[in-house]
Design an enzyme around this catalytic site. Structure first.
Site, mmCIF file in Angstrom:
data_model
loop_
_atom_site.group_PDB
_atom_site.id
_atom_site.type_symbol
_atom_site.label_atom_id
_atom_site.label_comp_id
_atom_site.label_asym_id
_atom_site.label_seq_id
_atom_site.Cartn_x
_atom_site.Cartn_y
_atom_site.Cartn_z
ATOM 1 N N TYR A 55 39.742 44.707 51.987
ATOM 2 C CA TYR A 55 39.634 44.773 53.449
ATOM 3 C C TYR A 55 40.910 44.182 54.027
ATOM 4 C CZ TYR A 55 37.991 39.947 52.737
ATOM 5 O OH TYR A 55 37.870 38.638 52.349
ATOM 6 N N HIS B 205 43.840 41.748 49.785
ATOM 7 C CA HIS B 205 44.536 42.461 50.863
ATOM 8 C C HIS B 205 45.716 43.271 50.351
ATOM 9 C CE1 HIS B 205 42.037 39.965 53.232
ATOM 10 N NE2 HIS B 205 42.726 38.868 53.022
#
Ligand SMILES: *[C@@H]1O[C@H](CO)[C@@H](O)[C@H](O)[C@H]1NC(C)=O
Ligand SMILES: *[C@@H]1O[C@H](CO)[C@@H](O)[C@H](O)[C@H]1NC(C)=O
Ligand SMILES: *[C@@H]1O[C@H](CO)[C@@H](O)[C@H](O)[C@H]1NC(C)=O
Ligand SMILES: *[C@@H]1O[C@H](CO)[C@@H](O)[C@H](O)[C@H]1NC(C)=O
Ligand SMILES: *[C@@H]1O[C@H](CO)[C@@H](O)[C@H](O)[C@H]1NC(C)=O
Ligand SMILES: *[C@@H]1O[C@H](CO)[C@@H](O)[C@H](O)[C@H]1NC(C)=O
Ligand SMILES: *[C@@H]1O[C@H](CO)[C@@H](O)[C@H](O)[C@H]1NC(C)=O
Length: 324
Positions: free
Chosen positions: A252, A299
């Site tokens: 995410y 990430h």
């Protein structure tokens, strides 16, 4: 008589030349008006009152392909139902999903339930500073420039006290999750970034029972913050940033990246401070010595970095990179 005649002539000359000037001014003005209106005719609608508007869709196809002006940015009671796809994705990020519907019901008996920032239009020029936590802020003297913006959006534990010269002292919004939360002053909006349902439960608990003190790590049982200024990022917005802006890279998007896209949705003009490394390539926070990494496990740091660079090239953000 001759004298009088001369004077008269001079008077007429003066009158004529000032008329000429007036006429010139008049035509110049209408010329200006003419070019202005034909220009706005070509570029269709004026999106905001700043010189460059984020939502001016005419000037970047790359941007328009990704930017969805209709996305729900913040959660409220009427937009809280999640699409099956989004719900599945979001639930998979967490190890112990709770009951989302129940949590949302509680949420809006406690915090403001409304639509924020729907006032976009040709008369608005809202300038925003997004302030990251990079060490490149040290020695920058950006403080006054940052504070000059209408909104100053900070994230996680980035302090202002003791760093005012370089990072400013104003904070209108702070994006946090339970593990990164800190006390806020009364004028700051706490904006929760919910990666899991437990994050929303923590928010409720922090303002009521104070019983949640642990997630995957210790979290504060409560924090000082104005209950009337609490906002929650919509899980659908998080998914949209993941799909449209990081193209499904990583697990995410990072807080910094989400905050930047958040600003693109609530502001007309976005300046970005404290992102990236120092000029000698060191990644650390301005308030601590520990080195950070732009490419952590969850990430897509490199991809986010490239996207931020592209946003700058497309004139959608102004980057301030510091000097150190
Ligand atoms: C956003 O919504 C408006 C009105 O509902 C619609 O006209 C417009 O096409 C939508 N824009 C996009 C990019 O979906
Ligand atoms: C849901 O996901 C499936 C496959 O992952 C896709 O085919 C479908 O279009 C998605 N639906 C929506 C509403 O996004
Ligand atoms: C969540 O709670 C609601 C209301 O209490 C209930 O109707 C629903 O069945 C619950 N959902 C799940 C997945 O447990
Ligand atoms: C909730 O937000 C949506 C936009 O995402 C808006 O259309 C709606 O009016 C808002 N509901 C309330 C109760 O303010
Ligand atoms: C904070 O602001 C709220 C209104 O938003 C007000 O009711 C409250 O008294 C303020 N608290 C302090 C400590 O100033
Ligand atoms: C961006 O999101 C919209 C819906 O939110 C979708 O229709 C569109 O295909 C997305 N664009 C990209 C490039 O992912
Ligand atoms: C971030 O992007 C810029 C521009 O493409 C590049 O110069 C820089 O090296 C990138 N940084 C990292 C860590 O990838």
């Amino acid at each position: 008589m001759v004298v009088l005649h001369l004077r008269h002539q001079r008077y007429i000359t003066a009158l004529l030349s000032s008329t000429t000037i007036l006429l010139l001014l008049y035509f110049q003005n209408s010329l200006l008006v003419f070019t202005y209106s034909s220009h706005s005719f070509i570029s269709k609608k004026v999106q905001c009152d700043c010189s460059i508007c984020v939502t001016d869709r005419e000037n970047s196809n790359w941007f328009s392909e990704r930017y969805d002006p209709n996305i729900s940015v913040l959660l409220n009671s009427t937009n809280s139902v999640l699409h099956a796809n989004i719900s599945r994705w979001w639930m998979e990020l967490q190890s112990n999903p709770g009951n989302y519907t129940e949590v949302v019901d509680q949420l809006f008996s406690l915090f403001p339930d409304k639509e924020h920032y729907s006032d976009t239009g040709p008369d608005r020029c809202r300038t925003c500073a997004v302030v990251g936590n990079s060490g490149n802020l040290l020695g920058s003297k950006y403080g006054p420039l940052i504070d000059f913006h209408d909104f100053v959006i900070r994230m996680n534990k980035g302090p202002t006290e003791g760093y005012e010269k370089d990072v400013g002292s104003k904070t209108t919004h702070r994006i946090v999750y339970p593990e990164s939360a800190m006390d806020l002053d009364n004028s700051t909006h706490l904006v929760l970034l919910p990666i899991k349902i437990l994050d929303i439960q923590w928010l409720i608990s922090a303002f009521t029972t104070r019983h949640i003190t642990q997630t995957y790590t210790d979290v504060p049982a409560t924090i000082n913050a104005n209950k009337d200024k609490v906002m929650i990022l919509h899980p659908e917005f998080i998914r949209y940033v993941y799909d449209n802006w990081t193209r499904g890279q990583g697990l995410y998007p990072s807080t910094g990246f989400l905050t930047l896209i958040f600003a693109l949705h609530i502001c007309d003009e976005v300046s970005v401070f404290g992102f990236g490394a120092t000029s000698d390539g060191i990644w650390h926070h301005y308030f601590e010595e520990t080195l950070t990494s732009y490419e952590s496990g969850v990430h897509a740091g490199i991809f986010e970095n490239e996207t931020i660079y592209r946003l700058q090239q497309e004139n959608k953000i102004l980057m301030y990179k510091g000097w150190t």
